[in-house]
Design a protein around this motif. Structure first.
Motif, PDB file in Angstrom:
ATOM      1  N   ASP A   1       2.797  -0.932  16.685  1.00  0.00           N
ATOM      2  CA  ASP A   1       1.633  -1.310  17.493  1.00  0.00           C
ATOM      3  C   ASP A   1       0.498  -1.868  16.645  1.00  0.00           C
ATOM      4  OD1 ASP A   1       2.994  -0.458  19.716  1.00  0.00           O
ATOM      5  OD2 ASP A   1       1.984   1.485  19.852  1.00  0.00           O
ATOM      6  N   GLY A   2       0.642  -1.796  15.319  1.00  0.00           N
ATOM      7  CA  GLY A   2      -0.397  -2.315  14.438  1.00  0.00           C
ATOM      8  C   GLY A   2      -1.410  -1.297  13.975  1.00  0.00           C
ATOM      9  N   ASP A   3      -1.242  -0.020  14.409  1.00  0.00           N
ATOM     10  CA  ASP A   3      -2.159   1.046  13.971  1.00  0.00           C
ATOM     11  C   ASP A   3      -1.630   1.609  12.652  1.00  0.00           C
ATOM     12  OD1 ASP A   3      -3.980   3.078  13.698  1.00  0.00           O
ATOM     13  OD2 ASP A   3      -3.677   3.932  15.693  1.00  0.00           O
ATOM     14  N   ILE A   4      -1.731   0.800  11.609  1.00  0.00           N
ATOM     15  CA  ILE A   4      -1.094   1.119  10.334  1.00  0.00           C
ATOM     16  C   ILE A   4      -1.725   2.331   9.657  1.00  0.00           C
ATOM     17  CG2 ILE A   4      -0.530   0.239   8.046  1.00  0.00           C
ATOM     18  CD1 ILE A   4       1.025  -1.105  10.276  1.00  0.00           C
ATOM     19  N   SER A   5      -3.038   2.428   9.720  1.00  0.00           N
ATOM     20  CA  SER A   5      -3.737   3.536   9.050  1.00  0.00           C
ATOM     21  C   SER A   5      -3.272   4.886   9.575  1.00  0.00           C
ATOM     22  CB  SER A   5      -5.245   3.382   9.233  1.00  0.00           C
ATOM     23  OG  SER A   5      -5.928   4.482   8.647  1.00  0.00           O
ATOM     24  N   ARG A   6      -3.259   5.017  10.907  1.00  0.00           N
ATOM     25  CA  ARG A   6      -2.822   6.286  11.501  1.00  0.00           C
ATOM     26  C   ARG A   6      -1.331   6.499  11.267  1.00  0.00           C
ATOM     27  NH1 ARG A   6      -5.510   6.539  16.195  1.00  0.00           N
ATOM     28  NH2 ARG A   6      -6.684   8.426  15.751  1.00  0.00           N
TER      29      ARG A   6
END
Length: 362
Positions: free
Chosen positions: A284-289
């Protein structure tokens, strides 16, 4: 007459909608709020671990003081259950303690059941040869119904794992066929409504693409378990799998996250849900989390068993690859922007030099 027909049609439609749409709770999902709960639970993980350690210490003290062998068996089994999702080596140790105590009582039924539990634990840690050796040593004729459930369940699990780990298609199909046969055996001896029965029934319904029936059964399963327990985490994980089949992204993430949250709060180190959720977040592109969840899950799984298993390695690699892709994308964008800026500066410099040259001519 026409009005009656319309009313009947509307009633059938309403009934169909009531069956097709799971529950109100399923419709209302706040993923950001759930992820915040997971973040908070991760920060409080040492507290949950300390609580489990205190439970373990208490049961160990009971075992050391207990003189009655039959009661010692029950305490040792409780210690096995506490270690089972927490530390694999200690779970294996207490399974062997159970076997030894049961053997001293001359209880082949208990010995067989505990060997089956040991075999499942070995299989869950990718020790397939040792698992099969344990199962071959079980006296099946001595097992009661509970022992048969554990026995068939262990066989089913090890063949499923063997099938998923081989690269040879014909061998994979063979192992999965044996797994299916043992699944049927488990369903024949397991109590209807038990955890073993429920998760296999959900699997079967999904395989038959009866997803609404699977959701309905999953809802009943969730009603049977206590919220915030490892059992509720297991039930939530299977619900996420049904929604995954339905291609419902938000519900899949919600129930996967709910499963992960319950397991974190129970200090479960054998983490699967959080890893799978990290993969989805990375997609989804929420790489940090995704990175935070993958790193925490990796640390948990290495506490459970020092060597990561195949599916865990694959999940972590997928998150890393998404991170690398994101970084590469940003690097490419920065390179393009830098190139444009440099080009504009060169053009500005050329224009300035041109203007200066014209002024000198005049």
């Amino acid at each position: 007459m026409k009005q009656s027909i319309i009313v009947i049609v509307l009633l059938f439609f309403a009934a169909g909608m009531a069956h097709a749409v799971p529950t109100q709770a399923d419709e209302e999902t706040d993923l950001n709020a759930l992820y915040q709960q997971i973040d908070d639970a991760i920060s409080r993980s040492p507290i949950y671990v300390a609580e489990r350690e205190n439970q373990i210490t208490d049961w160990k003290n009971r075992l050391n003081k207990e003189k009655n062998v039959e009661k010692s068996v029950q305490i040792a089994e409780e210690l096995f259950r506490l270690y089972q999702p927490y530390r694999n080596d200690s779970a294996l140790y207490y399974a062997e303690v159970c076997i030894s105590l049961a053997d001293s009582l001359r209880r082949p039924d208990l010995v067989g059941r505990f060997r089956s539990m040991l075999a499942y634990q070995l299989s869950d840690a990718d020790m397939f040869t040792e698992s099969i050796e344990e199962l071959h040593s079980v006296n099946k004729a001595a097992l009661d119904s509970m022992g048969l459930v554990d026995y068939y369940h262990a066989w089913m699990h090890v063949y499923g794992e063997l099938g998923s780990n081989t690269q040879r298609n014909a061998v994979r199909l063979k192992y999965y066929g044996i797994q299916d046969a043992y699944r049927d055996s488990v369903l024949m001896v397991a109590d209807e409504g038990s955890e073993e029965w429920l998760h296999l029934k959900v699997d079967i319904l999904c395989a038959r693409r009866l997803y609404q029936d699977a959701l309905e059964l999953s809802g009943k399963w969730l009603q049977k378990v206590t919220d915030g327990t490892h059992e509720s985490a297991y039930a939530a994980f299977y619900r996420s799998m049904v929604y995954d089949k339905l291609k419902n992204h938000d519900q899949t993430c919600y129930w996967m996250g709910k499963s992960a949250l319950d397991d974190i709060r129970c200090a479960v180190m054998n983490q699967a849900s959080l890893l799978f959720l990290a993969e989805r977040l990375a997609n989804d592109g929420d790489i940090s989390r995704a990175n935070r969840y993958a790193e925490f899950a990796k640390a948990c799984n290495q506490t459970f068993c020092p060597r990561l298993r195949a599916y865990q390695v694959n999940s972590i690699i997928n998150v890393i690859e998404k991170n690398d892709q994101m970084n590469q994308t940003w690097a490419n964008r920065l390179l393009i922007i830098a190139s444009i800026v440099i080009a504009l500066l060169i053009m500005a410099l050329i224009y300035t030099l041109y203007q200066l040259k014209r002024r000198k001519q005049f």
